[in-house]
Design an enzyme around this catalytic site. Structure first.
Site, PDB file in Angstrom:
ATOM      1  N   ALA A   1      15.472   9.272  17.271  1.00  0.00           N
ATOM      2  CA  ALA A   1      14.904   8.071  17.899  1.00  0.00           C
ATOM      3  C   ALA A   1      15.885   6.892  17.845  1.00  0.00           C
ATOM      4  CB  ALA A   1      13.585   7.702  17.227  1.00  0.00           C
TER       5      ALA A   1
ATOM      6  N   VAL B   1       9.224  -8.054  12.462  1.00  0.00           N
ATOM      7  CA  VAL B   1       8.292  -8.794  13.307  1.00  0.00           C
ATOM      8  C   VAL B   1       8.966  -8.883  14.661  1.00  0.00           C
ATOM      9  CG1 VAL B   1       7.176 -11.016  13.686  1.00  0.00           C
ATOM     10  CG2 VAL B   1       7.307 -10.094  11.388  1.00  0.00           C
TER      11      VAL B   1
ATOM     12  N   LYS C   1       6.578  13.270  23.353  1.00  0.00           N
ATOM     13  CA  LYS C   1       6.737  12.692  24.684  1.00  0.00           C
ATOM     14  C   LYS C   1       7.672  13.588  25.503  1.00  0.00           C
ATOM     15  CE  LYS C   1       6.922   8.109  25.136  1.00  0.00           C
ATOM     16  NZ  LYS C   1       7.005   6.643  24.843  1.00  0.00           N
TER      17      LYS C   1
ATOM     18  N   ARG D   1       5.708  -7.798  31.372  1.00  0.00           N
ATOM     19  CA  ARG D   1       5.761  -6.444  31.914  1.00  0.00           C
ATOM     20  C   ARG D   1       4.357  -5.913  32.190  1.00  0.00           C
ATOM     21  NH1 ARG D   1       9.349  -4.475  28.225  1.00  0.00           N
ATOM     22  NH2 ARG D   1       7.768  -3.407  26.989  1.00  0.00           N
TER      23      ARG D   1
ATOM     24  N   LYS E   1       0.837  -1.201   0.000  1.00  0.00           N
ATOM     25  CA  LYS E   1       0.000   0.000   0.000  1.00  0.00           C
ATOM     26  C   LYS E   1       0.874   1.254   0.000  1.00  0.00           C
ATOM     27  CE  LYS E   1      -4.046  -1.843   2.470  1.00  0.00           C
ATOM     28  NZ  LYS E   1      -5.072  -1.492   1.466  1.00  0.00           N
ATOM     29  N   LEU E   2       1.919   1.244   0.819  1.00  0.00           N
ATOM     30  CA  LEU E   2       2.798   2.418   0.919  1.00  0.00           C
ATOM     31  C   LEU E   2       3.572   2.636  -0.380  1.00  0.00           C
ATOM     32  CD1 LEU E   2       4.048   1.722   4.543  1.00  0.00           C
ATOM     33  CD2 LEU E   2       2.706   3.710   3.846  1.00  0.00           C
TER      34      LEU E   2
ATOM     35  N   GLU F   1       1.456  -2.053  13.602  1.00  0.00           N
ATOM     36  CA  GLU F   1       1.781  -0.706  14.092  1.00  0.00           C
ATOM     37  C   GLU F   1       2.597   0.012  13.023  1.00  0.00           C
ATOM     38  OE1 GLU F   1       3.413   1.201  18.153  1.00  0.00           O
ATOM     39  OE2 GLU F   1       5.009   0.379  16.912  1.00  0.00           O
TER      40      GLU F   1
HETATM   41  P1  0O2 Z   1      10.896  -1.357  19.642  1.00  0.00           P
HETATM   42  O1  0O2 Z   1      12.226  -1.984  19.902  1.00  0.00           O
HETATM   43  O2  0O2 Z   1      10.994  -0.160  18.737  1.00  0.00           O
HETATM   44  O3  0O2 Z   1       9.832  -2.310  19.232  1.00  0.00           O
HETATM   45  P2  0O2 Z   1       4.609   0.360  24.695  1.00  0.00           P
HETATM   46  O4  0O2 Z   1       5.951   1.054  24.837  1.00  0.00           O
HETATM   47  O5  0O2 Z   1       4.377  -0.229  23.314  1.00  0.00           O
HETATM   48  O6  0O2 Z   1       4.362  -0.591  25.805  1.00  0.00           O
HETATM   49  P3  0O2 Z   1       2.566   2.207  23.995  1.00  0.00           P
HETATM   50  O7  0O2 Z   1       2.167   3.476  24.670  1.00  0.00           O
HETATM   51  O8  0O2 Z   1       1.495   1.281  23.555  1.00  0.00           O
HETATM   52  O9  0O2 Z   1       3.544   1.462  24.951  1.00  0.00           O
HETATM   53  O10 0O2 Z   1       3.448   2.485  22.767  1.00  0.00           O
HETATM   54  P4  0O2 Z   1       3.954   3.818  22.100  1.00  0.00           P
HETATM   55  O11 0O2 Z   1       4.662   4.685  23.090  1.00  0.00           O
HETATM   56  O12 0O2 Z   1       2.887   4.424  21.276  1.00  0.00           O
HETATM   57  O13 0O2 Z   1       4.990   3.209  21.098  1.00  0.00           O
HETATM   58  C1  0O2 Z   1       5.968   2.323  21.475  1.00  0.00           C
HETATM   59  C2  0O2 Z   1       7.025   2.298  20.383  1.00  0.00           C
HETATM   60  O14 0O2 Z   1       7.299   3.621  19.940  1.00  0.00           O
HETATM   61  C3  0O2 Z   1       8.332   1.763  20.904  1.00  0.00           C
HETATM   62  O15 0O2 Z   1       8.348   0.378  20.725  1.00  0.00           O
HETATM   63  C4  0O2 Z   1       9.350   2.497  20.060  1.00  0.00           C
HETATM   64  O16 0O2 Z   1       9.498   1.904  18.785  1.00  0.00           O
HETATM   65  C5  0O2 Z   1       8.696   3.863  19.880  1.00  0.00           C
HETATM   66  N1  0O2 Z   1       9.027   4.765  20.981  1.00  0.00           N
HETATM   67  C6  0O2 Z   1       8.182   5.270  21.899  1.00  0.00           C
HETATM   68  N2  0O2 Z   1       8.803   6.090  22.746  1.00  0.00           N
HETATM   69  C7  0O2 Z   1      10.091   6.134  22.355  1.00  0.00           C
HETATM   70  C8  0O2 Z   1      11.237   6.841  22.855  1.00  0.00           C
HETATM   71  O17 0O2 Z   1      11.193   7.567  23.831  1.00  0.00           O
HETATM   72  N3  0O2 Z   1      12.400   6.638  22.194  1.00  0.00           N
HETATM   73  C9  0O2 Z   1      12.495   5.824  21.115  1.00  0.00           C
HETATM   74  N4  0O2 Z   1      13.681   5.681  20.526  1.00  0.00           N
HETATM   75  N5  0O2 Z   1      11.430   5.132  20.638  1.00  0.00           N
HETATM   76  C10 0O2 Z   1      10.244   5.285  21.240  1.00  0.00           C
HETATM   77  P5  0O2 Z   1       9.132  -0.553  21.737  1.00  0.00           P
HETATM   78  O18 0O2 Z   1       8.401  -1.844  21.835  1.00  0.00           O
HETATM   79  O19 0O2 Z   1       9.404   0.170  23.022  1.00  0.00           O
HETATM   80  O20 0O2 Z   1      10.500  -0.772  21.079  1.00  0.00           O
END
Ligand code: 0O2
Length: 214
Positions: A161, A54, A122, A66, A30-31, A149
């Site tokens: 990031a 994945v 954030k 967690r 799609k993208l 996502e």
């Molecule tokens: P990875 O290794 O990228 O998969 P969650 O953290 O998923 O439990 P929530 O609120 O559902 O909580 O998710 P959110 O904050 O919308 O998005 C989470 C993902 O966004 C993260 O996935 C990161 O990819 C990215 N992200 C969010 N906050 C930050 C940040 O402060 N710094 C960086 N670098 N990335 C961020 P994962 O699973 O944490 O990590």
């Protein structure tokens, strides 16, 4: 020999991962279609790069634990939104919203949740546009709605990031000191200002009737 129930679970897990991989492929297509169309129409690519992954089994189990959720296949499919993850790196700020809108308007895309960390960054400075979507994937015997996502950000946001992620990883998820947090936040703000300046420059160039090409 491996006991049968374990073997069955392993197969089911493998199948689920295959389904997430297929969902990623559908969204990537799609993208690509959107990028091709827009690049012909506007003579520039709104999407620089698409990355995908994945989630690793260990990260899946860690996340479920967690959140005090059961560690099972059903629980993963029900509770985790980011088993299939796509990162879309755009050239300019407004490309992010253009791509997000175009994806959201497609009638086989269900929007589950939106988190706009660009209009509301954030606390640490993280910026990105997150969409949790569901799309249908057609398998031999069923149509399955799969959750993906999609993180959409500019190259500059991705730069911040990526480094933030690396730093966190090296410190094994410890909290930064206040001084370091402040400096990281400052970098994120400078980067955001630069994104806005670049968009502004592009708009001014476009107003002069010159198309920006890559
Ligand atoms: P990875 O290794 O990228 O998969 P969650 O953290 O998923 O439990 P929530 O609120 O559902 O909580 O998710 P959110 O904050 O919308 O998005 C989470 C993902 O966004 C993260 O996935 C990161 O990819 C990215 N992200 C969010 N906050 C930050 C940040 O402060 N710094 C960086 N670098 N990335 C961020 P994962 O699973 O944490 O990590």
């Amino acid at each position: 020999s491996v006991p049968d129930p374990l073997m069955k679970q392993a197969y089911q897990f493998q199948e689920a991962m295959m389904m997430y991989t297929c969902a990623i492929r559908e969204v990537k297509t799609k993208l690509e279609v959107l990028n091709d169309e827009l690049s012909v129409r506007n003579s520039r690519n709104p999407i620089e790069l698409v990355k995908s992954r994945v989630k690793k089994p260990v990260s899946i189990v860690e996340k479920l634990k967690r959140r005090n959720l059961p560690v099972s296949l059903e629980s993963m499919m029900e509770n985790l939104d980011d088993v299939a993850g796509i990162r879309v790196i755009c050239s300019f700020l407004d490309d992010i919203y253009a791509v997000a809108d175009m994806l959201a308007r497609q009638d086989d895309v269900h929007i589950i949740a939106i988190k706009d960390y660009i209009s509301q960054p954030k606390i640490n400075g993280y910026r990105s546009y997150h969409m949790i979507i569901e799309i249908p994937v057609f398998f031999s015997d069923q149509k399955k709605w799969m959750r993906v996502e999609v993180q959409i950000r500019t190259m500059a946001m991705d730069f911040w990031a990526s480094l933030d992620h690396q730093l966190k990883y090296k410190k094994e998820m410890q909290e930064y000191s206040q001084e370091i947090s402040d400096e990281l936040r400052e970098c994120a703000d400078v980067i955001a200002q630069t994104d806005e300046k670049m968009l502004n420059i592009r708009k001014r160039i476009e107003e002069q009737g010159i198309t920006v090409t890559k």
